[in-house]
Design a protein around this motif. Structure first.
Motif, PDB file in Angstrom:
ATOM      1  N   ILE A 251       0.851  -1.184   0.000  1.00 21.39           N
ATOM      2  CA  ILE A 251       0.000   0.000   0.000  1.00 21.39           C
ATOM      3  C   ILE A 251       0.890   1.237   0.000  1.00 21.39           C
ATOM      4  N   TYR A 252       1.976   1.131   0.773  1.00 24.25           N
ATOM      5  CA  TYR A 252       3.024   2.149   0.751  1.00 24.25           C
ATOM      6  C   TYR A 252       4.273   1.509   0.179  1.00 24.25           C
ATOM      7  N   ASN A 253       5.102   2.311  -0.457  1.00 21.58           N
ATOM      8  CA  ASN A 253       6.324   1.804  -1.066  1.00 21.58           C
ATOM      9  C   ASN A 253       7.523   2.542  -0.489  1.00 21.58           C
ATOM     10  N   VAL A 254       8.565   1.779  -0.226  1.00 20.01           N
ATOM     11  CA  VAL A 254       9.758   2.362   0.388  1.00 20.01           C
ATOM     12  C   VAL A 254      10.998   2.021  -0.433  1.00 20.01           C
ATOM     13  N   SER A 255      12.002   2.845  -0.278  1.00 20.07           N
ATOM     14  CA  SER A 255      13.310   2.575  -0.865  1.00 20.07           C
ATOM     15  C   SER A 255      14.302   2.334   0.267  1.00 20.07           C
ATOM     16  N   VAL A 256      15.080   1.263   0.151  1.00 19.48           N
ATOM     17  CA  VAL A 256      16.090   0.942   1.171  1.00 19.48           C
ATOM     18  C   VAL A 256      17.496   1.144   0.629  1.00 19.48           C
ATOM     19  N   GLU A 257      17.605   1.730  -0.559  1.00 17.37           N
ATOM     20  CA  GLU A 257      18.895   1.823  -1.240  1.00 17.37           C
ATOM     21  C   GLU A 257      19.937   2.577  -0.430  1.00 17.37           C
ATOM     22  N   ASN A 258      19.535   3.652   0.248  1.00 17.70           N
ATOM     23  CA  ASN A 258      20.505   4.472   0.982  1.00 17.70           C
ATOM     24  C   ASN A 258      20.577   4.125   2.465  1.00 17.70           C
ATOM     25  N   GLY A 259      19.883   3.073   2.865  1.00 18.84           N
ATOM     26  CA  GLY A 259      19.874   2.680   4.269  1.00 18.84           C
ATOM     27  C   GLY A 259      20.965   1.674   4.589  1.00 18.84           C
ATOM     28  N   ASN A 260      21.152   1.439   5.873  1.00 19.46           N
ATOM     29  CA  ASN A 260      22.105   0.438   6.345  1.00 19.46           C
ATOM     30  C   ASN A 260      21.461  -0.942   6.201  1.00 19.46           C
ATOM     31  N   SER A 261      22.030  -1.784   5.352  1.00 13.92           N
ATOM     32  CA  SER A 261      21.419  -3.086   5.075  1.00 13.92           C
ATOM     33  C   SER A 261      21.390  -3.991   6.299  1.00 13.92           C
ATOM     34  N   LEU A 262      22.257  -3.713   7.277  1.00 14.54           N
ATOM     35  CA  LEU A 262      22.215  -4.499   8.512  1.00 14.54           C
ATOM     36  C   LEU A 262      20.953  -4.198   9.313  1.00 14.54           C
ATOM     37  N   LEU A 263      20.342  -3.049   9.035  1.00 16.22           N
ATOM     38  CA  LEU A 263      19.098  -2.687   9.705  1.00 16.22           C
ATOM     39  C   LEU A 263      17.885  -2.956   8.828  1.00 16.22           C
ATOM     40  N   THR A 264      18.001  -2.631   7.533  1.00 21.30           N
ATOM     41  CA  THR A 264      16.856  -2.785   6.635  1.00 21.30           C
ATOM     42  C   THR A 264      16.697  -4.212   6.120  1.00 21.30           C
ATOM     43  N   GLY A 265      17.772  -4.972   6.116  1.00 19.90           N
ATOM     44  CA  GLY A 265      17.739  -6.313   5.544  1.00 19.90           C
ATOM     45  C   GLY A 265      18.006  -6.342   4.055  1.00 19.90           C
ATOM     46  N   GLY A 266      18.144  -5.155   3.432  1.00 19.02           N
ATOM     47  CA  GLY A 266      18.452  -5.084   2.011  1.00 19.02           C
ATOM     48  C   GLY A 266      17.392  -5.723   1.153  1.00 19.02           C
ATOM     49  N   ALA A 267      17.822  -6.420   0.111  1.00 18.09           N
ATOM     50  CA  ALA A 267      16.894  -7.000  -0.857  1.00 18.09           C
ATOM     51  C   ALA A 267      16.116  -8.185  -0.297  1.00 18.09           C
ATOM     52  N   PHE A 268      16.594  -8.772   0.787  1.00 21.33           N
ATOM     53  CA  PHE A 268      15.881  -9.902   1.385  1.00 21.33           C
ATOM     54  C   PHE A 268      14.667  -9.445   2.176  1.00 21.33           C
ATOM     55  N   GLY A 269      14.679  -8.181   2.601  1.00 19.94           N
ATOM     56  CA  GLY A 269      13.569  -7.671   3.397  1.00 19.94           C
ATOM     57  C   GLY A 269      13.927  -7.552   4.864  1.00 19.94           C
ATOM     58  N   LEU A 270      12.979  -7.125   5.648  1.00 15.29           N
ATOM     59  CA  LEU A 270      13.232  -6.849   7.064  1.00 15.29           C
ATOM     60  C   LEU A 270      13.802  -8.039   7.813  1.00 15.29           C
ATOM     61  N   GLU A 271      13.450  -9.247   7.406  1.00 17.86           N
ATOM     62  CA  GLU A 271      13.939 -10.444   8.096  1.00 17.86           C
ATOM     63  C   GLU A 271      15.442 -10.612   7.970  1.00 17.86           C
ATOM     64  N   GLY A 272      16.073  -9.856   7.067  1.00 21.83           N
ATOM     65  CA  GLY A 272      17.516  -9.907   6.921  1.00 21.83           C
ATOM     66  C   GLY A 272      18.237  -8.851   7.727  1.00 21.83           C
ATOM     67  N   GLY A 273      17.516  -8.145   8.622  1.00 19.63           N
ATOM     68  CA  GLY A 273      18.116  -7.055   9.389  1.00 19.63           C
ATOM     69  C   GLY A 273      18.104  -7.290  10.886  1.00 19.63           C
ATOM     70  N   LEU A 274      18.930  -6.530  11.573  1.00 19.24           N
ATOM     71  CA  LEU A 274      19.075  -6.681  13.025  1.00 19.24           C
ATOM     72  C   LEU A 274      17.863  -6.166  13.801  1.00 19.24           C
ATOM     73  N   LEU A 275      17.118  -5.231  13.208  1.00 23.94           N
ATOM     74  CA  LEU A 275      15.908  -4.771  13.896  1.00 23.94           C
ATOM     75  C   LEU A 275      14.885  -5.903  13.994  1.00 23.94           C
ATOM     76  N   ALA A 276      14.835  -6.744  12.971  1.00 22.72           N
ATOM     77  CA  ALA A 276      13.959  -7.915  13.051  1.00 22.72           C
ATOM     78  C   ALA A 276      14.419  -8.838  14.173  1.00 22.72           C
ATOM     79  N   THR A 277      15.726  -9.002  14.302  1.00 20.01           N
ATOM     80  CA  THR A 277      16.273  -9.823  15.395  1.00 20.01           C
ATOM     81  C   THR A 277      15.780  -9.300  16.734  1.00 20.01           C
ATOM     82  N   LEU A 278      15.874  -7.982  16.915  1.00 17.14           N
ATOM     83  CA  LEU A 278      15.459  -7.356  18.174  1.00 17.14           C
ATOM     84  C   LEU A 278      13.976  -7.573  18.441  1.00 17.14           C
ATOM     85  N   LEU A 279      13.148  -7.346  17.441  1.00 16.36           N
ATOM     86  CA  LEU A 279      11.699  -7.472  17.654  1.00 16.36           C
ATOM     87  C   LEU A 279      11.283  -8.922  17.840  1.00 16.36           C
TER      88      LEU A 279
END
Length: 296
Positions: A251-279
């Motif tokens: 419904i909303y679209n986001v760009s993760v290109e300029n973000g830290n992939s360790l947080l955003t998960g990059g192309a794999f999605g949120l499950e590839g990031g440390l914030l997912a680990t925390l939650l």
């Protein structure tokens, strides 16, 4: 080799049998959608028989639902049939027992977890919104993926928690081993997804352990089913992140290109990031608190 000291077929062989039956049945139930896609999308192929499957499914989202959803229903059916006729179990024994209140809490907790990750990434500038909150983009995918993720939530929890864990428990395996085996199998199955990462697989194993804990703590599949549904749906179809590497239609679209992939998960999605680990870790505490409050 095949039987334990009590002359019972070992849990590993039963799980292997169920997995093979599930895989075969999924292919059979997905076949009508695949045939329909080939027929309907043939005019787009310019006479070529080399079909871009992803592009074809993108042009026909309801056929995608028929194919993926059909395969998922086939997996659910195979799980139930093997559980009933091989394991000699009932649906309540598989995990469909207890209060639907657990389902509602799971739906809330999964959604809330993704919302928290999204807000942290947005506030810290790790993602950029491509359309504003006031301009949501509702499409056919908004509904078709809701239906698909409901089916996926039911199927994967039925098999990886309900069948695998219950089969191992019936054979007297220790609880820690039941948790680990169910989570490792769950993670390995996702290892063939696009853009997979090591941290992504670790997080999928970790959320698999969370689902196992939810199942064990509530003695029911309803809580992990609810969490699983909204965890996936809010990632891909609300906020537009990839879900385990798959293409999002948010419904909303986001760009993760300029973000830290360790947080955003990059192309794999949120499950590839440390914030997912925390939650996911916080999910253990939330589940424990919920179970305690429910018992009072």
């Amino acid at each position: 080799m095949f039987k334990n000291e009590a002359n019972q077929v070992r849990a590993g062989w039963l799980i292997f049998l169920a997995f093979v039956a599930m895989f075969i049945t999924q292919q059979i139930f997905a076949l009508p959608g695949g045939v329909m896609l080939a027929l309907v999308d043939f005019p787009f192929q310019d006479g070529s028989f080399d079909m871009d499957i992803d592009a074809a499914f993108a042009r026909h989202p309801w056929i995608f639902l028929l194919t993926q959803g059909g395969g998922t229903v086939g997996g659910m059916l195979a799980t139930v049939l093997v559980w009933k006729f091989v394991n000699k179990g009932t649906l309540p024994q598989l995990g469909f027992r207890g209060s639907l209140r657990d389902l509602w809490f799971g739906l809330f907790l999964g959604a809330a977890s993704i919302v928290v990750i999204f807000l942290i990434l947005l506030v810290t500038g790790n993602i950029k919104m491509l359309n504003s909150f006031g301009s949501p983009e509702f499409t056919v995918y908004t509904l078709s993926y809701l239906l698909l993720f409901i089916l996926v939530g039911f199927f994967e929890e039925m098999f990886f928690r309900g069948y695998v864990m219950s089969t191992m428990q019936r054979r007297g395996n220790p609880k820690w081993l039941i948790y680990v085996i169910s989570a490792v199998i769950f993670s390995l199955v996702h290892g063939m997804n696009p853009n997979v990462s090591v941290l992504g697989l670790v997080n999928i194993a970790l959320v698999g352990i969370l689902f196992a804990y939810m199942f064990d703590a509530t003695n029911s599949l309803w809580l992990p089913i609810g969490y699983h549904i909204t965890w996936n749906y809010f990632q891909g179809n609300v906020f537009g992140f990839a879900v385990s590497g798959t293409t999002p239609y948010g419904i909303y679209n986001v760009s993760v290109e300029n973000g830290n992939s360790l947080l955003t998960g990059g192309a794999f999605g949120l499950e590839g990031g440390l914030l997912a680990t925390l939650l996911i870790v916080l999910g253990f505490f939330a589940t424990r608190l919920y179970v305690r409050m429910k018992a009072e």
